[in-house]
Design a protein around this motif. Structure first.
Motif, mmCIF file in Angstrom:
data_model
loop_
_atom_site.group_PDB
_atom_site.id
_atom_site.type_symbol
_atom_site.label_atom_id
_atom_site.label_comp_id
_atom_site.label_asym_id
_atom_site.label_seq_id
_atom_site.Cartn_x
_atom_site.Cartn_y
_atom_site.Cartn_z
ATOM 1 N N GLN A 324 58.626 6.515 67.749
ATOM 2 C CA GLN A 324 57.571 5.631 68.243
ATOM 3 C C GLN A 324 57.826 5.256 69.698
ATOM 4 O OE1 GLN A 324 57.193 1.992 66.024
ATOM 5 N NE2 GLN A 324 55.411 1.291 67.160
ATOM 6 N N ALA A 325 59.076 4.981 70.032
ATOM 7 C CA ALA A 325 59.415 4.625 71.409
ATOM 8 C C ALA A 325 59.252 5.817 72.351
ATOM 9 C CB ALA A 325 60.840 4.082 71.463
ATOM 10 N N ILE A 326 59.605 7.023 71.887
ATOM 11 C CA ILE A 326 59.429 8.203 72.728
ATOM 12 C C ILE A 326 57.954 8.423 73.032
ATOM 13 C CG2 ILE A 326 59.635 10.716 72.778
ATOM 14 C CD1 ILE A 326 62.235 10.461 71.222
ATOM 15 N N ARG A 327 57.102 8.286 72.018
ATOM 16 C CA ARG A 327 55.666 8.493 72.227
ATOM 17 C C ARG A 327 55.074 7.452 73.177
ATOM 18 N NH1 ARG A 327 55.877 9.647 66.428
ATOM 19 N NH2 ARG A 327 55.532 11.886 66.094
ATOM 20 N N SER A 328 55.583 6.236 73.120
ATOM 21 C CA SER A 328 55.081 5.184 74.007
ATOM 22 C C SER A 328 55.827 5.147 75.335
ATOM 23 C CB SER A 328 55.197 3.824 73.318
ATOM 24 O OG SER A 328 56.544 3.520 73.012
ATOM 25 N N LYS A 329 56.730 6.112 75.550
ATOM 26 C CA LYS A 329 57.513 6.246 76.779
ATOM 27 C C LYS A 329 58.353 4.995 77.058
ATOM 28 C CE LYS A 329 54.311 9.557 78.856
ATOM 29 N NZ LYS A 329 53.482 9.917 80.047
ATOM 30 N N ASP A 330 58.814 4.369 75.984
ATOM 31 C CA ASP A 330 59.725 3.231 76.091
ATOM 32 C C ASP A 330 61.141 3.781 75.953
ATOM 33 O OD1 ASP A 330 61.204 0.943 75.901
ATOM 34 O OD2 ASP A 330 60.054 0.042 74.255
ATOM 35 N N GLN A 331 61.695 4.255 77.064
ATOM 36 C CA GLN A 331 62.975 4.935 77.017
ATOM 37 C C GLN A 331 64.119 3.999 76.639
ATOM 38 O OE1 GLN A 331 62.791 8.089 77.112
ATOM 39 N NE2 GLN A 331 60.668 8.164 77.817
ATOM 40 N N ASP A 332 64.045 2.732 77.022
ATOM 41 C CA ASP A 332 65.115 1.792 76.691
ATOM 42 C C ASP A 332 65.225 1.601 75.179
ATOM 43 O OD1 ASP A 332 65.697 1.461 79.358
ATOM 44 O OD2 ASP A 332 64.449 -0.333 79.595
ATOM 45 N N THR A 333 64.078 1.376 74.532
ATOM 46 C CA THR A 333 64.104 1.192 73.080
ATOM 47 C C THR A 333 64.509 2.478 72.380
ATOM 48 O OG1 THR A 333 62.381 -0.496 73.200
ATOM 49 C CG2 THR A 333 62.707 0.576 71.070
ATOM 50 N N ALA A 334 64.009 3.609 72.854
ATOM 51 C CA ALA A 334 64.366 4.886 72.239
ATOM 52 C C ALA A 334 65.868 5.120 72.321
ATOM 53 C CB ALA A 334 63.614 6.027 72.920
#
Length: 533
Positions: A324-334
């Motif tokens: 989910q984080a990768i798809r939303s480009k949230d690299q920190d959470t990923a």
């Protein structure tokens, strides 16, 4: 699409078939990855610590180059075109039937995310199951498990019972740093069986290259030779996935031949682009026709059970927060969520080392190869599904498949995905009844989509001995209540893997002959052996 391979020839980028159709050197944007300054600095920092030939399997890669799905799920690209898969067993002529297998094999390579992306590395014991609903109201079933972590091995099983098709495979990728390129040497093999004709098709796959990781634009390429062989008919396809030369050639080209290995005669010539049009030419008549048009093909993705029906170590639920984080480009959470899962895996490995516990896959067993073995000639599979599928009718076979693992929505789960404690778990008590049960330290349990860290405690200043130290596990079972009886084993005849699902600390697999490989960019020959655990 992902399969595996055992031994193959490697090609230079300048070798071209006389029958190959060339086109202008056009690079589509979806085949490239352009990194920004911060991402480039991160990659440069990682790469600066490597030397050519270094093994990348233990290198933590930044999440911006990761595909939002596990390798176990990515393998299903291979079965994503039922229009090429299902008709194969209904063809009477053995040569035309073999050609249909080659067409099916070539039909899945175009399925990939934009740019240069690497699937998530499955953790040890991770499982992924899914199914396909076909237009004729039949189904295909898929079961996979990560059967080894170092070296990585992804084992899988597929079957379409009404169509008499079965596939067993193990993918063993080995990543290498090659200067301005990174290569995934795709070891392993897949064996496709036609149950109505008795034929087996041994299938390998090309290597995968990420170009331009130091300078220029990053680009994905397939390279080197792969094979499709049928020992029953004696037919063989040698397919070269061509990489682009420095000054000539084009991207994504294929070339090859289908021949009768008994006579040595070439029957057909293959050419085209694996992401666009591919052609086949009958060398007897000279007639050339379209084999498969990937640019117009629409894949059929598999279906999986809802996340709330999956257990913690099933791929989609395990990596849910990461993807989910990768798809939303949230690299920190990923990065944070991925690191948590990897920490659990390291902790479990340390516990096994401290307690001397062996690990075994739950759903797969070692291949019984060698002279006289029931799977003689299939040794490169390493692992095969640990259930005999021998029903006399498709309906009986379906029941046997569904007994292995939960695949369909609403299907009950009859397996537990926690790592048993050494000599004190309920399973060990049943396996070794002469041992007296020992008191067990309380376990930390993690709930939620992946892992709940809210109960994690910092390590004490003077930690107790490792045998008494609680170790976090990925488990779907609820925390045990005080004074409650241990859960009962729900399987009537559980395989031995359920009782001791730990990895052997020392493997004694024979070391094969070194395989020579040539990187198509540097033309440098490397020799390396299979890694030992």
């Amino acid at each position: 699409m992902v399969l595996g391979h055992s031994h193959r020839r490697h090609s230079g980028a300048s070798n071209r078939s006389s029958g190959e159709d060339h086109r202008s050197d056009v690079v589509s944007q979806e085949d490239e990855t352009v990194v920004d300054g911060e991402q480039g600095n991160m990659l440069t920092h990682i790469i600066s610590q490597l030397r050519p030939g270094a093994d990348l399997s233990r290198v933590t890669l930044p999440t911006f180059i990761l595909e939002p799905r596990s390798m176990l799920e990515r393998i299903t690209n291979f079965m994503a075109h039922p229009e090429t898969l299902l008709p194969m067993t209904q063809i009477d002529d053995p040569i035309e039937r073999f050609v249909s297998v080659v067409k099916f094999y070539l039909s899945g390579w175009h399925i990939k995310p934009p740019g240069v992306k690497k699937p998530l590395n499955p953790i040890l014991g991770e499982i992924f199951t899914c199914y396909w609903d076909y237009p004729d109201h039949t189904r295909g079933y898929y079961i996979s498990e990560q059967t080894s972590h170092h070296p990585p091995k992804s084992s899988y099983f597929f079957m379409a019972p009404e169509h008499h098709i079965r596939i067993d495979g193990t993918l063993k990728p080995r990543s290498k740093f090659l200067g301005n390129s990174a290569a995934s040497m795709m070891e392993g093999i897949a064996v496709m069986r036609f149950l109505n004709t008795g034929e087996r098709f041994f299938i390998t796959q090309p290597n995968m290259y990420a170009r331009g990781i130091l300078f220029g634009k990053m680009r994905y390429e397939l390279g080197d030779h792969s094979f499709v062989r049928c020992p029953e008919s004696g037919l063989e396809a040698d397919i070269e996935f061509k990489t682009k030369g420095y000054f000539s050639g084009t991207y994504n080209a294929i070339a090859g031949y289908i021949k009768d290995s008994k006579s040595g005669k070439n029957l057909y010539e293959l050419s085209g682009l694996w992401n666009e049009e591919m052609y086949i030419k009958d060398l007897t008549t000279g007639k050339k026709q379209l084999l498969f048009d990937a640019s117009r093909a629409k894949e059929t993705p598999p279906k999986a059970r809802p996340l709330d029906e999956q257990e913690e170590r099933e791929s989609q639920r395990l990596w849910a927060k990461v993807t989910q984080a990768i798809r939303s480009k949230d690299q920190d959470t990923a990065t944070e969520e991925k690191s948590r899962i990897e920490y659990i895996q390291r902790t479990e490995a340390a516990k096994r080392l401290d307690e001397g516990v062996d690990w075994h896959p739950r759903l797969f067993r070692e291949v019984r190869g060698g002279p006289g073995g029931s799977e003689q000639g299939e040794e490169d599979l390493d692992w095969i599904i640990n259930t005999k599928i021998d029903g006399k009718t498709p309906q009986e076979q379906i029941k046997q498949i569904l007994h292995i693992a939960a695949i369909l929505p609403g299907q009950g789960i009859n397996r537990r995905f926690s790592i048993p404690s050494h000599k004190s778990s309920h399973e060990q008590d049943h396996a070794l009844p002469h041992l007296q049960p020992q008191p067990e330290a309380p376990q930390q349990h993690f709930t939620g989509n992946v892992i709940n860290w809210s109960e994690a405690q910092p390590a004490p200043a003077n930690p107790p001995a490792p045998a008494n130290h609680p170790v976090p596990t990925i488990s779907s079972n609820p925390p045990p209540q005080p004074n409650s009886a241990p859960p009962t084993q729900r399987e009537e005849n559980p395989p031995p893997a359920i009782l001791t699902n730990e990895e052997p600390l020392v493997r004694t697999e024979p070391r094969g002959q070194p395989v020579k490989r040539m990187d198509t960019e540097t033309a440098e020959v490397e020799q390396f052996h299979d890694a030992q655990s």
